[in-house]
Design a protein around this motif. Structure first.
Motif, short mmCIF file in Angstrom:
data_model
loop_
_atom_site.label_atom_id
_atom_site.label_comp_id
_atom_site.label_asym_id
_atom_site.label_seq_id
_atom_site.Cartn_x
_atom_site.Cartn_y
_atom_site.Cartn_z
N LEU A 246 10.51 8.07 10.51
CA LEU A 246 10.32 8.51 11.89
C LEU A 246 10.77 7.47 12.90
O LEU A 246 11.20 7.81 14.00
CB LEU A 246 8.86 8.89 12.13
N SER A 247 10.73 6.19 12.53
CA SER A 247 11.21 5.14 13.43
C SER A 247 12.72 5.21 13.65
O SER A 247 13.22 4.69 14.64
CB SER A 247 10.85 3.75 12.87
N ALA A 248 13.42 5.86 12.74
CA ALA A 248 14.87 6.01 12.87
C ALA A 248 15.25 7.01 13.97
O ALA A 248 16.39 7.04 14.42
CB ALA A 248 15.47 6.43 11.54
N GLU A 249 14.30 7.83 14.38
CA GLU A 249 14.57 8.82 15.42
C GLU A 249 14.54 8.13 16.79
O GLU A 249 13.58 7.41 17.10
CB GLU A 249 13.53 9.94 15.39
N PRO A 250 15.55 8.36 17.62
CA PRO A 250 15.63 7.63 18.89
C PRO A 250 14.54 7.99 19.90
O PRO A 250 14.22 7.17 20.76
CB PRO A 250 17.02 8.01 19.43
N ASP A 251 13.95 9.17 19.80
CA ASP A 251 12.95 9.58 20.78
C ASP A 251 11.52 9.42 20.27
O ASP A 251 10.57 9.86 20.91
CB ASP A 251 13.19 11.01 21.24
#
Length: 68
Positions: free
Chosen positions: A36-41
């Motif tokens: 989930l940290s890979a998602e920019p938002d």
């Protein structure tokens, strides 16, 4: 009131979602955090393994979403 005060002192874009992960399986919680940290938002503000730890972290990190 400044924008920082209106957001409760939080930083980041208006579209950013602050997320707290709660799960008693460390490997699963850590895998979710990485993915989930890979998602920019999305910003993962922490992980908790117990309800007591989660309650404390909700107060200290002010997440928008708690993923149980």
């Amino acid at each position: 009131m400044s924008a920082d005060q209106a957001s409760g002192g939080r930083t980041g874009g208006a579209d950013e979602v602050r997320l707290l992960i709660v799960d008693d399986h460390d490997m699963f919680a850590d895998s979710l955090r990485v993915a989930l940290s890979a998602e920019p938002d999305l910003t993962v503000v922490g992980t908790a393994a117990t309800l007591a730890e989660a309650r404390s972290m909700v107060v200290s990190t002010a997440p928008d979403v708690v993923l149980l």
